[in-house]
Scaffold this active site. Sequence first.
Site, PDB file in Angstrom:
ATOM      1  N   LYS A  69     -73.041  65.319 -33.302  1.00  0.00           N
ATOM      2  CA  LYS A  69     -72.113  64.979 -34.384  1.00  0.00           C
ATOM      3  C   LYS A  69     -72.522  65.712 -35.642  1.00  0.00           C
ATOM      4  O   LYS A  69     -73.703  65.766 -35.988  1.00  0.00           O
ATOM      5  CB  LYS A  69     -72.208  63.458 -34.628  1.00  0.00           C
ATOM      6  CG  LYS A  69     -71.237  62.940 -35.652  1.00  0.00           C
ATOM      7  CD  LYS A  69     -69.921  62.572 -35.042  1.00  0.00           C
ATOM      8  CE  LYS A  69     -68.850  62.303 -36.062  1.00  0.00           C
ATOM      9  NZ  LYS A  69     -68.249  63.547 -36.615  1.00  0.00           N
ATOM     10  N   LYS A 105     -74.002  70.873 -36.177  1.00  0.00           N
ATOM     11  CA  LYS A 105     -73.397  71.391 -37.415  1.00  0.00           C
ATOM     12  C   LYS A 105     -72.654  72.670 -37.075  1.00  0.00           C
ATOM     13  O   LYS A 105     -73.010  73.378 -36.136  1.00  0.00           O
ATOM     14  CB  LYS A 105     -74.482  71.704 -38.453  1.00  0.00           C
ATOM     15  CG  LYS A 105     -73.950  71.721 -39.865  1.00  0.00           C
ATOM     16  CD  LYS A 105     -73.690  70.295 -40.319  1.00  0.00           C
ATOM     17  CE  LYS A 105     -73.462  70.165 -41.791  1.00  0.00           C
ATOM     18  NZ  LYS A 105     -73.647  68.765 -42.202  1.00  0.00           N
ATOM     19  N   THR A 189     -69.265  59.083 -47.973  1.00  0.00           N
ATOM     20  CA  THR A 189     -70.562  59.714 -48.275  1.00  0.00           C
ATOM     21  C   THR A 189     -71.027  59.251 -49.653  1.00  0.00           C
ATOM     22  O   THR A 189     -72.177  58.840 -49.840  1.00  0.00           O
ATOM     23  CB  THR A 189     -70.458  61.252 -48.216  1.00  0.00           C
ATOM     24  OG1 THR A 189     -69.877  61.611 -46.956  1.00  0.00           O
ATOM     25  CG2 THR A 189     -71.818  61.907 -48.360  1.00  0.00           C
ATOM     26  N   ASN A 220     -66.450  65.972 -53.418  1.00  0.00           N
ATOM     27  CA  ASN A 220     -66.011  64.659 -52.963  1.00  0.00           C
ATOM     28  C   ASN A 220     -67.142  63.616 -53.022  1.00  0.00           C
ATOM     29  O   ASN A 220     -66.972  62.528 -53.586  1.00  0.00           O
ATOM     30  CB  ASN A 220     -65.453  64.800 -51.532  1.00  0.00           C
ATOM     31  CG  ASN A 220     -65.061  63.464 -50.948  1.00  0.00           C
ATOM     32  OD1 ASN A 220     -64.405  62.662 -51.596  1.00  0.00           O
ATOM     33  ND2 ASN A 220     -65.478  63.212 -49.727  1.00  0.00           N
ATOM     34  N   SER A 357     -67.692  58.136 -40.086  1.00  0.00           N
ATOM     35  CA  SER A 357     -67.158  58.974 -38.995  1.00  0.00           C
ATOM     36  C   SER A 357     -67.314  58.250 -37.661  1.00  0.00           C
ATOM     37  O   SER A 357     -66.436  58.287 -36.801  1.00  0.00           O
ATOM     38  CB  SER A 357     -67.914  60.301 -38.917  1.00  0.00           C
ATOM     39  OG  SER A 357     -67.341  61.258 -39.770  1.00  0.00           O
TER      40      SER A 357
HETATM   41  N1  GLU Z   1     -70.871  66.611 -43.086  1.00  0.00           N
HETATM   42  C1  GLU Z   1     -71.307  65.260 -43.240  1.00  0.00           C
HETATM   43  C2  GLU Z   1     -72.814  65.185 -43.202  1.00  0.00           C
HETATM   44  O1  GLU Z   1     -73.493  66.134 -43.500  1.00  0.00           O
HETATM   45  C3  GLU Z   1     -70.625  64.303 -42.273  1.00  0.00           C
HETATM   46  C4  GLU Z   1     -70.803  64.583 -40.825  1.00  0.00           C
HETATM   47  C5  GLU Z   1     -69.924  63.735 -39.915  1.00  0.00           C
HETATM   48  O2  GLU Z   1     -69.192  62.909 -40.404  1.00  0.00           O
HETATM   49  O3  GLU Z   1     -70.019  63.949 -38.696  1.00  0.00           O
HETATM   50  O4  GLU Z   1     -73.395  64.149 -42.974  1.00  0.00           O
END
Ligand code: GLU
Length: 434
Positions: A69, A105, A189, A220, A357
């Site tokens: 994820k 990622k 977040t 955001n 998420s």
């Molecule tokens: N990009 C966000 C992070 O760095 C969210 C990742 C997600 O929701 O999977 O945590």
Amino acid sequence: MSERDIFEDALCRVREIGGDAGVDPEVIAALMHPKAMLTASLPVRMDDGTTRYFVGYRCRYNTVLGPTKGGVRYHPQVTRSEVQALALWMTVKCAVVGLPYGGAKGGVIVQPKELSPLELERLSRAYVRAMADFIGPDVDIPAPDVYTNARIMGWMVDEFEAIHRVRAPAVITGKPIALGGSLGREEATGRGAYLVTMELIRRRGLDPKQLSVAVQGLGNAGYHVARLLQKEGLRIVALSDSRGGIHASEGFDVDSIWKEKQASRQMRAVYCQESVCELVAHRQISNAELLGLDVDILIPAALEGVITPDNVAGIRAPYIVEVANGPILSDAESVLLERGAVVVPDVLANAGGVTASYFEWVQNRSGYAWTLEEVRERLAAMMSRAFGAVWDVAEQEQRSLRSAAYALAFRRIGEAVGAHGTREYFQAGRDAPG
Ligand code: GLU
């Protein structure tokens, strides 16, 4: 920072903390190696008829705790090494919160501000075409990250469903609500960071009304954490974007500045009542100056590697909450800790996004949508539990919060590795068959 450095820096931290926390070397060894990395060239028809080739990455780092994820970022400085480091941090982050996920990622080397909306859509669809067999609701689940958003996630899920000829909303999170997104995901977040900051304030016995805050990066996450902290009575005295920042010791009204930024794409120190905005007294500052301000809480919420051995001497805030991923390099962190600063690490401070998420994924799989209150309540419960667990390890074992968070994550991953049989188990089995 050079291409190798950031991933090397991340691995160094894993080795150091893992060794120090007495984690099984086999677990640490497993965390040294990304499971799979896909690099693809993404052909995109531009509006002028030419075809441009962009480079896209996806790293699936570790699958011990579940499918991988993590977000996809669009940025001109994306590198393979950065994507790997970010995927490693996602692995740790999911384990810290107790989510049934490994880390991943993705990234595309692109300046998204230079693309038209149609070019952006074609790029996002090209990314999913390249990754179509590498991602999936039970395999790897992308989400938004730097310069990607709900609309982009909507294009991505649509492309995935068209390729596989199935409905698969759970393949991507952070989608628009109308396409199966979750209420509360967009603010999550920032809200998660706000929740852990308030926990920190409570545990330290501080008075919110006496505290000043500087936020580097009004994206955001930066916006929501600043807005929610302001509501608790903290003074938000500095804000910035990639071009620079504003400072006023009496504090800003975050919503006014955010609305103005949405409307004019500029960061201006304004106070708005209804639609009438007027300029408020302030000082223009650079991002470097913002980091060195004499504030109580510093929130780096932009990109990684902003606090380095070169500028750490100028960092004065006693509390730093890492809303960005990896804003403090490890050599700089040791200087801060020696000075007695408290750093709430990214793997805890910004984990609210991936936690919401997870809620979105659960809702998609059960076909039942939660209310905003349900999302917020569950997020608060999970963040408070994660903060408490990290805080307790830090106190009991005299560790920094990062070291405690990593130790906790490694032990959870270690438990799952051990459940398949440890070295001792197999060794004993060989010595005494049957
Ligand atoms: N990009 C966000 C992070 O760095 C969210 C990742 C997600 O929701 O999977 O945590």
